[in-house]
Scaffold this motif. Structure first.
Motif, mmCIF file in Angstrom:
data_model
loop_
_atom_site.group_PDB
_atom_site.id
_atom_site.type_symbol
_atom_site.label_atom_id
_atom_site.label_comp_id
_atom_site.label_asym_id
_atom_site.label_seq_id
_atom_site.Cartn_x
_atom_site.Cartn_y
_atom_site.Cartn_z
ATOM 1 N N GLU A 166 0.810 -1.226 0.000
ATOM 2 C CA GLU A 166 0.000 0.000 0.000
ATOM 3 C C GLU A 166 0.845 1.278 0.000
ATOM 4 O OE1 GLU A 166 -3.149 -0.105 -0.387
ATOM 5 O OE2 GLU A 166 -3.974 -1.913 0.515
ATOM 6 N N SER A 168 0.492 3.825 -1.719
ATOM 7 C CA SER A 168 -0.330 5.019 -1.965
ATOM 8 C C SER A 168 -1.140 5.451 -0.745
ATOM 9 C CB SER A 168 -1.302 4.756 -3.126
ATOM 10 O OG SER A 168 -2.310 3.837 -2.739
ATOM 11 N N GLU A 198 -1.952 -3.292 -3.532
ATOM 12 C CA GLU A 198 -2.664 -2.014 -3.616
ATOM 13 C C GLU A 198 -4.170 -2.189 -3.509
ATOM 14 O OE1 GLU A 198 -2.817 1.139 -3.672
ATOM 15 O OE2 GLU A 198 -0.694 1.504 -3.408
ATOM 16 N N ALA A 204 -2.445 1.113 -9.777
ATOM 17 C CA ALA A 204 -1.576 -0.057 -9.890
ATOM 18 C C ALA A 204 -1.607 -0.646 -11.293
ATOM 19 C CB ALA A 204 -1.984 -1.109 -8.869
#
Length: 261
Positions: A166, A168, A198, A204
């Protein structure tokens, strides 16, 4: 490079977290593992990096092979030495140290100072902002800068495969775009394989070549990134959907994911 074959993981000898998971990451590949919260994404990464034990998890079935060797019985330090590195969710940097000291802490024991300086400059080339703030305590960096530091720290181990959980999380769309572009650059320039976990499926699928979709601890779909992007179920449940249902004009609406039908 990496092969998971029919892997099952149990926590506390009771809870079956992932079941029959099989996936592959080839040399120089970029692969995404997509899914919702609680689907088993992080558990899959911890299975590969050897970080299940502190959370009372264990592999009860299947094999994890890296570079042709079954590493289920190997500890995390050996896996890092083999070139397997895991960037954990939530960044987990050393907040009381400077970015420079964070990078130094990740460098292998007994390595030469020349190589240390080369790797550090390489990180600062990818992430110039870190060089600007190299003497600031890492805990005062912004969320995006901390994520850059976490990835840079992983690069100090000279990985063959980097797993990102993760990256982001909690970042603005522009910053996500910037970090994902750098991840792609690292993959292309250095040939480092990437396994990207993700929830942001749209971002992604823009950079990876192949993707797996995990739900309730099992892989329900896999294929080329473009094929998953065009799949109507993935579009509706993970990419925001293209067609919206007008609930005022329908008496009964029931939409199920095709793989559950």
């Amino acid at each position: 490079m990496l092969t998971l074959s029919n892997v099952e993981v149990v926590y506390d000898k009771v809870f079956l977290a992932i079941k029959g998971v099989s996936l592959e990451v080839g040399e120089g590949d970029m692969v995404a593992l997509l899914g919702a919260n609680g689907a088993g994404k992080s558990t899959t990464l911890k299975t590969i990096s050897g970080l299940l034990a502190p959370e009372r998890g264990e592999v009860t079935r299947g094999s994890v092979e890296f570079l042709g060797e079954n590493i289920v019985g190997s500890g995390p330090p050996k896996r890092v030495d083999m070139g397997l590195v895991h960037v954990l969710e939530g960044r987990r940097i050393f907040g009381h140290l400077t970015p420079d000291d964070n990078l130094l802490a990740a460098y292998r024991s007994g390595g030469s100072r020349t190589r240390l300086n080369e790797l550090r400059e390489q990180v600062y080339t990818y992430f110039p902002r870190l060089k600007e703030r190299a003497r600031t305590k890492a805990g005062y960096l912004s969320g995006g800068e901390q994520q850059m530091l976490a990835i840079g720290r992983a690069l100090m181990t000279e990985p063959k495969l980097i797993m990102l959980d993760e990256p982001s999380l909690g970042l603005s769309p522009l910053l996500v775009q910037e970090i994902f572009a750098i991840i792609k650059e690292i993959n292309e320039k250095q040939g480092v394989s990437v396994l990207l976990v993700e929830q942001n499926a749209s971002a992604a699928l823009e950079i990876v070549k192949h993707a797996y979709l995990i739900e309730n601890g099992g892989i329900v779909m896999s294929g080329e990134a473009e094929r998953l992007r065009q799949n109507p179920d993935v579009q509706e449940f993970y990419l925001g959907g293209t067609d919206r249902v007008d609930y005022h004009n329908v008496k009964h609406y029931r939409r199920r994911k095709r793989w559950l039908a």
